[in-house]
Scaffold this active site. Structure first.
Site, PDB file in Angstrom:
ATOM      1  N   GLU A   1      31.158  -4.528  -6.069  1.00 31.76           N
ATOM      2  CA  GLU A   1      29.955  -3.989  -6.560  1.00 31.76           C
ATOM      3  C   GLU A   1      29.150  -5.227  -6.904  1.00 31.76           C
ATOM      4  O   GLU A   1      29.588  -6.451  -7.251  1.00 31.76           O
ATOM      5  CB  GLU A   1      30.162  -3.152  -7.824  1.00 31.76           C
ATOM      6  CG  GLU A   1      28.556  -2.869  -8.347  1.00 31.76           C
ATOM      7  CD  GLU A   1      27.780  -2.016  -7.119  1.00 31.76           C
ATOM      8  OE1 GLU A   1      26.994  -2.548  -6.716  1.00 31.76           O
ATOM      9  OE2 GLU A   1      28.015  -0.905  -6.919  1.00 31.76           O
TER      10      GLU A   1
ATOM     11  N   ASP B   1      23.132   3.361  -0.453  1.00 33.49           N
ATOM     12  CA  ASP B   1      21.754   3.494  -0.399  1.00 33.49           C
ATOM     13  C   ASP B   1      21.445   3.821   1.057  1.00 33.49           C
ATOM     14  O   ASP B   1      21.741   3.212   1.985  1.00 33.49           O
ATOM     15  CB  ASP B   1      21.001   2.072  -0.818  1.00 33.49           C
ATOM     16  CG  ASP B   1      19.572   2.069  -1.077  1.00 33.49           C
ATOM     17  OD1 ASP B   1      18.650   3.018  -0.418  1.00 33.49           O
ATOM     18  OD2 ASP B   1      19.028   1.202  -1.596  1.00 33.49           O
TER      19      ASP B   1
ATOM     20  N   LYS C   1      12.862   4.546   4.461  1.00 36.18           N
ATOM     21  CA  LYS C   1      12.038   4.202   5.561  1.00 36.18           C
ATOM     22  C   LYS C   1      12.627   3.736   6.615  1.00 36.18           C
ATOM     23  O   LYS C   1      13.370   2.823   6.606  1.00 36.18           O
ATOM     24  CB  LYS C   1      11.052   3.295   4.593  1.00 36.18           C
ATOM     25  CG  LYS C   1      10.156   3.672   3.521  1.00 36.18           C
ATOM     26  CD  LYS C   1       9.226   2.774   2.928  1.00 36.18           C
ATOM     27  CE  LYS C   1       8.813   3.269   1.767  1.00 36.18           C
ATOM     28  NZ  LYS C   1       7.691   2.271   1.104  1.00 36.18           N
TER      29      LYS C   1
END
Length: 239
Positions: A97, A147, A151
């Protein structure tokens, strides 16, 4: 390593491979170590964390046993990581992470609950896989709610692309798995499509997979379900 060096290293994220593309699947925001985070890092990092080195990991040395290794990429706050590790103690887990708050949160959770089958690294996942993970050595990869970069102009930032999927496949042992969960249906369909072009992987379900019993429902997932987002699961296996 003294505390000052420890904190400096934990706060340093470098991108080694792929610099020429200038594309990352994440954007770092708050990177300030609070006093509370500093206390957690100095107390638990030496026991539950490790740093990037340009050499392959020795899993037996890292964990003190020879149990199979599962790698989770982008574990967020780490609640699911901790729970899965408790539910499946026969596996060792490496969590990768970059977000400081989530990294510190899970580090503290591991220390407080003495969860001994998890180790964490705060670094770019592609670099960790390329420089530290031996080919054919991994039991499975977990990628939960990456994620989606909604767009269209940002789709190039998506973690799951043909190049990255092939990299995961090369690190898996025969019969090992890639397990992805997302609440973004278009992203899920895209991953199914590119997985069909990866010769090292097969889809035993022919499409989306049924839920597994050992993965808990996360707060993020619950919000998605409340918003009527379909939860799509993908399970691929190394041929």
């Amino acid at each position: 390593m003294d505390n000052k060096e420890l904190l400096e290293r934990i706060n340093r994220i470098e991108i080694r491979d792929g610099k020429e593309r200038g594309i990352k699947s994440y954007v770092l925001r708050n990177n300030v170590i609070s006093p509370k985070a500093e206390a957690i890092i100095t107390k638990y990092m030496n026991d539950y964390g490790f740093f990037f080195e340009d050499k392959m990991l020795d899993y037996a040395s890292l964990f003190g046993n020879s149990n199979p290794v599962v790698i989770e990429i982008g574990f967020g706050m780490g609640d699911t990581t901790a729970e899965v590790a408790i539910r499946r103690p026969e596996y060792n887990y490496i969590g990768i992470e970059v977000f400081l708050h989530g990294f510190v949160n899970l580090l503290g959770e591991l220390g407080r609950r003495s969860i001994e089958n998890v180790r964490l690294i705060r670094f770019n996942a592609v670099d960790v896989l390329n420089h530290m993970i031996p080919d054919g050595s991994v039991e499975g990869f977990h990628i939960f709610f990456p994620d989606p970069w909604q767009k269209k102009r940002h789709h190039k930032r998506r973690l799951m692309n043909p190049e990255f999927l092939h990299l995961l496949a090369t690190k898996l042992r025969k019969g090992g798995y890639v397990y992805m969960v997302t609440d973004w249906e278009e992203y899920a369909e895209e991953v199914l499509e590119i997985s069909g072009e990866e010769n090292l992987l097969s889809n035993p379900f022919g499409g989306f997979a049924p839920p597994v019993t050992w993965r808990p429902i996360t707060k993020f997932e619950q919000k998605g379900m409340e918003s009527e987002h379909p939860i799509n699961e993908i399970w691929l296996e190394k041929i």
